[in-house]
Design a protein around this motif. Structure first.
Motif, PDB file in Angstrom:
ATOM      1  N   TYR A 100     -11.408 -27.451  -4.346  1.00 51.46           N
ATOM      2  CA  TYR A 100     -10.111 -27.995  -3.972  1.00 51.46           C
ATOM      3  C   TYR A 100     -10.069 -28.188  -2.466  1.00 51.46           C
ATOM      4  CZ  TYR A 100      -8.182 -27.567  -8.578  1.00 51.46           C
ATOM      5  OH  TYR A 100      -7.926 -27.762  -9.913  1.00 51.46           O
ATOM      6  N   ALA A 101      -9.347 -29.237  -2.039  1.00 51.17           N
ATOM      7  CA  ALA A 101      -9.222 -29.534  -0.619  1.00 51.17           C
ATOM      8  C   ALA A 101      -7.860 -30.166  -0.363  1.00 51.17           C
ATOM      9  CB  ALA A 101     -10.326 -30.493  -0.168  1.00 51.17           C
ATOM     10  N   LEU A 102      -7.390 -30.037   0.873  1.00 46.89           N
ATOM     11  CA  LEU A 102      -6.168 -30.736   1.267  1.00 46.89           C
ATOM     12  C   LEU A 102      -6.456 -32.230   1.251  1.00 46.89           C
ATOM     13  CD1 LEU A 102      -4.955 -28.581   4.296  1.00 46.89           C
ATOM     14  CD2 LEU A 102      -4.122 -28.524   1.944  1.00 46.89           C
ATOM     15  N   ALA A 103      -5.484 -32.999   0.813  1.00 48.74           N
ATOM     16  CA  ALA A 103      -5.664 -34.443   0.744  1.00 48.74           C
ATOM     17  C   ALA A 103      -5.644 -35.086   2.127  1.00 48.74           C
ATOM     18  CB  ALA A 103      -4.596 -35.072  -0.149  1.00 48.74           C
ATOM     19  N   GLY A 104      -5.051 -34.410   3.109  1.00 48.86           N
ATOM     20  CA  GLY A 104      -5.002 -34.957   4.463  1.00 48.86           C
ATOM     21  C   GLY A 104      -4.593 -33.895   5.459  1.00 48.86           C
ATOM     22  N   GLY A 105      -4.840 -34.186   6.735  1.00 46.51           N
ATOM     23  CA  GLY A 105      -4.541 -33.229   7.789  1.00 46.51           C
ATOM     24  C   GLY A 105      -3.057 -33.007   8.031  1.00 46.51           C
ATOM     25  N   ASP A 106      -2.220 -33.919   7.562  1.00 40.24           N
ATOM     26  CA  ASP A 106      -0.783 -33.770   7.792  1.00 40.24           C
ATOM     27  C   ASP A 106      -0.221 -32.519   7.135  1.00 40.24           C
ATOM     28  OD1 ASP A 106      -0.730 -36.061   9.308  1.00 40.24           O
ATOM     29  OD2 ASP A 106       0.002 -37.339   7.683  1.00 40.24           O
ATOM     30  N   VAL A 107      -0.813 -32.102   6.022  1.00 38.82           N
ATOM     31  CA  VAL A 107      -0.346 -30.897   5.334  1.00 38.82           C
ATOM     32  C   VAL A 107      -0.574 -29.680   6.228  1.00 38.82           C
ATOM     33  CG1 VAL A 107      -0.648 -29.405   3.326  1.00 38.82           C
ATOM     34  CG2 VAL A 107      -0.730 -31.886   3.060  1.00 38.82           C
ATOM     35  N   ALA A 108      -1.746 -29.603   6.834  1.00 37.81           N
ATOM     36  CA  ALA A 108      -2.043 -28.490   7.748  1.00 37.81           C
ATOM     37  C   ALA A 108      -1.075 -28.508   8.925  1.00 37.81           C
ATOM     38  CB  ALA A 108      -3.486 -28.562   8.230  1.00 37.81           C
ATOM     39  N   ASP A 109      -0.761 -29.698   9.431  1.00 35.93           N
ATOM     40  CA  ASP A 109       0.208 -29.810  10.531  1.00 35.93           C
ATOM     41  C   ASP A 109       1.578 -29.304  10.094  1.00 35.93           C
ATOM     42  OD1 ASP A 109      -1.759 -30.964  12.111  1.00 35.93           O
ATOM     43  OD2 ASP A 109      -1.049 -33.022  11.781  1.00 35.93           O
ATOM     44  N   LEU A 110       1.983 -29.656   8.869  1.00 37.46           N
ATOM     45  CA  LEU A 110       3.270 -29.204   8.344  1.00 37.46           C
ATOM     46  C   LEU A 110       3.310 -27.680   8.232  1.00 37.46           C
ATOM     47  CD1 LEU A 110       6.050 -29.776   7.072  1.00 37.46           C
ATOM     48  CD2 LEU A 110       4.868 -29.994   4.870  1.00 37.46           C
ATOM     49  N   LEU A 111       2.229 -27.083   7.743  1.00 40.20           N
ATOM     50  CA  LEU A 111       2.181 -25.626   7.613  1.00 40.20           C
ATOM     51  C   LEU A 111       2.223 -24.948   8.979  1.00 40.20           C
ATOM     52  CD1 LEU A 111      -0.447 -25.360   4.761  1.00 40.20           C
ATOM     53  CD2 LEU A 111       2.002 -24.898   4.590  1.00 40.20           C
ATOM     54  N   ARG A 112       1.537 -25.506   9.959  1.00 37.98           N
ATOM     55  CA  ARG A 112       1.584 -24.944  11.318  1.00 37.98           C
ATOM     56  C   ARG A 112       2.993 -25.063  11.899  1.00 37.98           C
ATOM     57  NH1 ARG A 112      -3.720 -26.873  11.397  1.00 37.98           N
ATOM     58  NH2 ARG A 112      -3.106 -28.930  12.110  1.00 37.98           N
ATOM     59  N   ALA A 113       3.651 -26.204  11.670  1.00 41.57           N
ATOM     60  CA  ALA A 113       5.022 -26.375  12.154  1.00 41.57           C
ATOM     61  C   ALA A 113       5.959 -25.367  11.486  1.00 41.57           C
ATOM     62  CB  ALA A 113       5.501 -27.807  11.896  1.00 41.57           C
ATOM     63  N   ALA A 114       5.804 -25.159  10.188  1.00 39.69           N
ATOM     64  CA  ALA A 114       6.632 -24.184   9.474  1.00 39.69           C
ATOM     65  C   ALA A 114       6.408 -22.782  10.039  1.00 39.69           C
ATOM     66  CB  ALA A 114       6.320 -24.213   7.983  1.00 39.69           C
ATOM     67  N   ARG A 115       5.160 -22.455  10.339  1.00 37.16           N
ATOM     68  CA  ARG A 115       4.844 -21.144  10.895  1.00 37.16           C
ATOM     69  C   ARG A 115       5.524 -20.961  12.253  1.00 37.16           C
ATOM     70  NH1 ARG A 115      -0.475 -21.456  10.433  1.00 37.16           N
ATOM     71  NH2 ARG A 115      -0.419 -20.782   8.291  1.00 37.16           N
ATOM     72  N   ARG A 116       5.500 -22.000  13.082  1.00 40.61           N
ATOM     73  CA  ARG A 116       6.166 -21.925  14.403  1.00 40.61           C
ATOM     74  C   ARG A 116       7.676 -21.761  14.239  1.00 40.61           C
ATOM     75  NH1 ARG A 116       2.555 -26.096  15.507  1.00 40.61           N
ATOM     76  NH2 ARG A 116       4.196 -27.636  15.297  1.00 40.61           N
ATOM     77  N   ILE A 117       8.270 -22.531  13.350  1.00 41.69           N
ATOM     78  CA  ILE A 117       9.721 -22.446  13.114  1.00 41.69           C
ATOM     79  C   ILE A 117      10.098 -21.066  12.604  1.00 41.69           C
ATOM     80  CG2 ILE A 117      11.601 -23.296  11.653  1.00 41.69           C
ATOM     81  CD1 ILE A 117      10.137 -26.081  11.798  1.00 41.69           C
ATOM     82  N   LEU A 118       9.349 -20.556  11.630  1.00 43.33           N
ATOM     83  CA  LEU A 118       9.639 -19.236  11.081  1.00 43.33           C
ATOM     84  C   LEU A 118       9.459 -18.137  12.124  1.00 43.33           C
ATOM     85  CD1 LEU A 118       8.095 -19.449   7.506  1.00 43.33           C
ATOM     86  CD2 LEU A 118      10.516 -19.264   8.117  1.00 43.33           C
ATOM     87  N   THR A 119       8.439 -18.261  12.945  1.00 44.69           N
ATOM     88  CA  THR A 119       8.215 -17.269  14.000  1.00 44.69           C
ATOM     89  C   THR A 119       9.425 -17.202  14.918  1.00 44.69           C
ATOM     90  OG1 THR A 119       5.830 -17.571  13.901  1.00 44.69           O
ATOM     91  CG2 THR A 119       6.710 -16.604  15.920  1.00 44.69           C
ATOM     92  N   GLU A 120       9.957 -18.361  15.261  1.00 45.22           N
ATOM     93  CA  GLU A 120      11.144 -18.405  16.122  1.00 45.22           C
ATOM     94  C   GLU A 120      12.377 -17.846  15.411  1.00 45.22           C
ATOM     95  OE1 GLU A 120      13.815 -21.819  18.209  1.00 45.22           O
ATOM     96  OE2 GLU A 120      11.644 -21.996  18.434  1.00 45.22           O
ATOM     97  N   LEU A 121      12.576 -18.257  14.162  1.00 43.79           N
ATOM     98  CA  LEU A 121      13.750 -17.804  13.413  1.00 43.79           C
ATOM     99  C   LEU A 121      13.719 -16.312  13.122  1.00 43.79           C
ATOM    100  CD1 LEU A 121      14.133 -20.679  10.791  1.00 43.79           C
ATOM    101  CD2 LEU A 121      15.586 -20.244  12.780  1.00 43.79           C
ATOM    102  N   LEU A 122      12.530 -15.775  12.936  1.00 44.96           N
ATOM    103  CA  LEU A 122      12.391 -14.384  12.544  1.00 44.96           C
ATOM    104  C   LEU A 122      12.129 -13.450  13.720  1.00 44.96           C
ATOM    105  CD1 LEU A 122      10.220 -14.854   9.332  1.00 44.96           C
ATOM    106  CD2 LEU A 122      12.689 -14.534   9.474  1.00 44.96           C
ATOM    107  N   SER A 123      12.241 -13.955  14.924  1.00 46.95           N
ATOM    108  CA  SER A 123      11.889 -13.134  16.081  1.00 46.95           C
ATOM    109  C   SER A 123      12.716 -11.851  16.161  1.00 46.95           C
ATOM    110  CB  SER A 123      12.024 -13.939  17.372  1.00 46.95           C
ATOM    111  OG  SER A 123      13.363 -14.348  17.563  1.00 46.95           O
ATOM    112  N   ASP A 124      13.905 -11.850  15.577  1.00 52.79           N
ATOM    113  CA  ASP A 124      14.734 -10.645  15.570  1.00 52.79           C
ATOM    114  C   ASP A 124      14.463  -9.755  14.363  1.00 52.79           C
ATOM    115  OD1 ASP A 124      16.004 -11.419  17.900  1.00 52.79           O
ATOM    116  OD2 ASP A 124      17.601 -12.465  16.831  1.00 52.79           O
TER     117      ASP A 124
END
Length: 115
Positions: free
Chosen positions: A72-96
């Motif tokens: 199995y493989a990701l169909a494109g690099g945009d998915v990895a970008d989306l997951l990295r963006a989600a990780r950044r957003i969650l890190t900020e939201l969960l900082s407390d």
């Protein structure tokens, strides 16, 4: 409601399962055989198969057979970008929220990705 918004909502619903998210994170490292996904997830093969089928139908992952092994493989690099963006957003939201942030960081390190 315009069809575009319904389609976007369906896309995010497809992502809305912890196993599917984890599979996508694992696939960021490149094509992965099912046996490795099973070992990393520690779930029943039938559960993994069901979640992989959802990801395949959505077009977000691809499956290829190499002998008796299905890769199995990701169909494109945009998915990895989306997951990295989600990780950044969650890190900020969960900082407390120290416990959740520590867990997020630990899973990022296990997957070999930064925050």
């Amino acid at each position: 409601m315009p069809e575009l918004y319904k389609t976007k909502a369906e896309f995010f619903r497809m992502l809305g399962h912890p196993i599917r998210i984890r599979v996508l994170e694992l696939l960021q490292d490149g094509p992965t055989p099912v046996r490795d996904l099973l070992a990393a997830l520690d779930i029943e093969p039938s559960s993994l198969s069901q979640q992989l089928a959802v990801l395949r139908r959505s077009g977000i992952v691809t499956a290829t057979r190499q002998g008796s092994t299905v890769m199995y493989a990701l169909a494109g690099g945009d998915v990895a970008d989306l997951l990295r963006a989600a990780r950044r957003i969650l890190t900020e939201l969960l900082s407390d929220q120290g416990v959740l942030l520590a867990e997020l960081r630990a899973t990022s390190e296990q997957a070999g990705h930064g925050p």
